[in-house]
Design a protein around this motif. Structure first.
Motif, short mmCIF file in Angstrom:
data_model
loop_
_atom_site.label_atom_id
_atom_site.label_comp_id
_atom_site.label_asym_id
_atom_site.label_seq_id
_atom_site.Cartn_x
_atom_site.Cartn_y
_atom_site.Cartn_z
N GLY A 1 0.81 -1.22 0.00
CA GLY A 1 0.00 0.00 0.00
C GLY A 1 0.84 1.26 0.00
O GLY A 1 2.05 1.22 -0.23
N PRO A 2 0.17 2.40 0.22
CA PRO A 2 0.84 3.70 0.13
C PRO A 2 2.05 3.82 1.05
O PRO A 2 2.03 3.30 2.17
CB PRO A 2 -0.26 4.69 0.55
CG PRO A 2 -1.54 3.97 0.34
CD PRO A 2 -1.24 2.52 0.54
N TRP A 3 3.04 4.53 0.57
CA TRP A 3 4.25 4.73 1.35
C TRP A 3 4.05 5.92 2.30
O TRP A 3 3.46 6.93 1.93
CB TRP A 3 5.43 5.01 0.42
CG TRP A 3 5.98 3.77 -0.21
CD1 TRP A 3 5.34 2.94 -1.08
CD2 TRP A 3 7.28 3.23 -0.02
NE1 TRP A 3 6.15 1.90 -1.44
CE2 TRP A 3 7.37 2.06 -0.81
CE3 TRP A 3 8.40 3.60 0.73
CZ2 TRP A 3 8.51 1.27 -0.87
CZ3 TRP A 3 9.54 2.81 0.67
CH2 TRP A 3 9.59 1.66 -0.12
N THR A 4 4.63 5.78 3.49
CA THR A 4 4.57 6.89 4.46
C THR A 4 5.77 7.81 4.20
O THR A 4 6.78 7.38 3.61
CB THR A 4 4.65 6.37 5.90
OG1 THR A 4 5.94 5.73 6.09
CG2 THR A 4 3.54 5.37 6.17
N ASP B 1 9.60 6.89 2.87
CA ASP B 1 10.22 7.60 1.74
C ASP B 1 11.60 8.13 2.12
O ASP B 1 12.56 8.01 1.37
CB ASP B 1 9.32 8.78 1.32
CG ASP B 1 8.13 8.33 0.47
OD1 ASP B 1 8.14 7.17 0.01
OD2 ASP B 1 7.20 9.13 0.29
N ARG C 1 9.50 -3.76 3.18
CA ARG C 1 8.88 -3.75 1.86
C ARG C 1 9.61 -4.73 0.96
O ARG C 1 10.75 -5.08 1.23
CB ARG C 1 8.99 -2.36 1.22
CG ARG C 1 8.23 -1.27 1.94
CD ARG C 1 6.84 -1.17 1.37
NE ARG C 1 6.08 -0.08 1.97
CZ ARG C 1 4.86 0.24 1.57
NH1 ARG C 1 4.27 -0.40 0.58
NH2 ARG C 1 4.20 1.22 2.15
N SER D 1 8.66 -3.18 -4.72
CA SER D 1 7.93 -2.02 -4.24
C SER D 1 8.89 -0.83 -4.07
O SER D 1 8.56 0.30 -4.41
CB SER D 1 7.25 -2.36 -2.91
OG SER D 1 6.51 -1.27 -2.44
N ARG E 1 8.80 2.66 -6.14
CA ARG E 1 8.65 3.93 -5.41
C ARG E 1 9.77 4.90 -5.79
O ARG E 1 9.52 6.09 -5.96
CB ARG E 1 8.69 3.66 -3.90
CG ARG E 1 8.41 4.88 -3.04
CD ARG E 1 7.04 5.45 -3.28
NE ARG E 1 6.75 6.59 -2.42
CZ ARG E 1 5.70 7.38 -2.54
NH1 ARG E 1 4.81 7.15 -3.50
NH2 ARG E 1 5.51 8.40 -1.74
N TYR F 1 8.55 7.97 -8.09
CA TYR F 1 8.21 9.07 -7.19
C TYR F 1 9.41 9.76 -6.54
O TYR F 1 9.51 10.99 -6.56
CB TYR F 1 7.28 8.55 -6.10
CG TYR F 1 6.62 9.64 -5.29
CD1 TYR F 1 5.53 10.33 -5.81
CD2 TYR F 1 7.11 10.01 -4.05
CE1 TYR F 1 4.93 11.35 -5.08
CE2 TYR F 1 6.52 11.02 -3.32
CZ TYR F 1 5.43 11.68 -3.84
OH TYR F 1 4.85 12.70 -3.12
#
Length: 314
Positions: free
Chosen positions: A16-19, A23, A49, A53, A57, A61
């Motif tokens: 799911g979404p990265w915090t 990051d 992770r 993934s 990321r 991003y």
DNA sequence: AATTGTATCAACCGCCTGAGA
DNA sequence: TTCTCAGGCGGTTGATACAAT
């Protein structure tokens, strides 16, 4: 037996979404140590992770080389040009656009450019004009102007669009199937609905059938805003989606377009299929369709149950 | 203000490819 | 030559933001 995905090695790995904290850890680690092995990276960096993934990321991003913000006109033109020669090779397209990722370009294509193409009547896959169903719709519409010449029955008690519209659907089904169909009957179309942009006050309430109807003199087809055909389980080969309004080019779904050369030939040649008579009382057990509605427009519902009930009461 | 529909895009899934043993 | 594996890729999903009603 296929190789299991790397992320299935452990069910404990986070998804799911990265915090922002994750990051920071990933960014800090890569800037310090690089990313020679994505598989080993998360463990070394202390991230719960999977390597894939982390890679995604970073690439999509966190990489500081990524250009943010809207695509320029030049970039868009370049994407279109590259796509026309490379197809959906997003990574190859991305390699020609510094600072843009394949994922970003893919998303931009699917949400912006693809729609522009369809609106312009161009097939985004082939970059060629798509067959114009509007010709067909227009011809059907014109038939309503002189109902005495119609080769099929139009009961005066019903709004004209119901019959013509069902006839239109019938012929679409015929084209898609490329086989002779039985006559359209009550059991063929379970639920017939149509969208209109026309304002409420333009619809007339016909108290004899307790339905809102269009004025038969109206060019009703120009108010049709959305038609979607969805097959039920018993359909053998129909999966059609038609969207658009009178005079527009109409988008054909890929599955619909794939249904056979007959469609292309039909519309390219500007020909109409043979119209079939509508004979109440006959039954068929397949080619059942529903016509769904667009929520933005006024819904007018005249089901075929009403249709047959009304004419049987005459 | 609440609800519903639509658009966007980050992230995942699973297959493919190519390097190396 | 065959097998294994990491990285790469494209398709798809789902969470979220935004718009419309």
């Amino acid at each position: 037996m296929g190789r299991p995905p790397c992320c299935s090695e452990s069910n404990d790995l986070k998804k799911g979404p990265w915090t922002p904290e994750e990051d920071e850890v990933l960014k800090g680690y890569i800037q310090k140590h690089g990313h020679d092995s994505w598989r080993a990276l998360p463990k070394r960096a202390g991230l719960n992770r999977c390597g894939k993934s982390c890679r995604l990321r970073w690439i999509n991003y966190l990489n500081p080389d990524i250009k943010r913000g809207k695509f320029s006109e030049q970039e868009e033109n370049l994407i279109i040009n590259l796509h026309s020669s490379l197809g959906n090779k997003w990574s190859r397209i991305a390699s020609q656009l510094p600072g843009r990722t394949d994922n970003e370009i893919k998303n931009y294509w699917n949400t912006h450019i693809r729609k522009k193409f369809l609106k312009a009547g161009i097939d985004p896959k082939t970059h060629k004009p798509i067959p114009n169903l509007g010709i067909f719709v227009n011809a059907i519409s014109q038939l309503t102007a002189s109902s005495s010449n119609l080769p099929f029955r139009v009961p005066t008690i019903m709004s004209p669009w119901t019959t013509i519209y069902d006839q239109l659907l019938h012929n679409i089904l015929q084209i898609v199937n490329m086989n002779p169909l039985p006559n359209v009957t009550k059991s063929t179309i379970l639920d017939s609905q149509c969208d209109f942009k026309k304002p409420d006050d333009q619809l007339l309430l016909d108290e004899t059938i307790n339905q809102y109807v269009m004025n038969p003199a109206e060019d009703w087809m120009k108010y049709v805003s959305n038609i979607v055909l969805e097959p039920q389980s018993e359909c053998n080969s129909i999966d059609a989606s038609l969207m658009g309004s009178y005079g527009d080019r109409i988008e054909l779904s890929e599955t619909f377009a794939d249904c056979g050369n007959a469609i292309d030939n039909l519309f390219i040649d500007n020909q109409l299929p043979g119209l079939l008579s509508m004979a109440p009382g006959e039954s068929v057990d397949k080619n059942i369709i529903n016509i769904m509605n667009s929520p933005q427009s006024k819904e007018v519902h005249v089901g075929l149950d009403d249709y047959y009930d009304s004419i049987s009461n005459v």
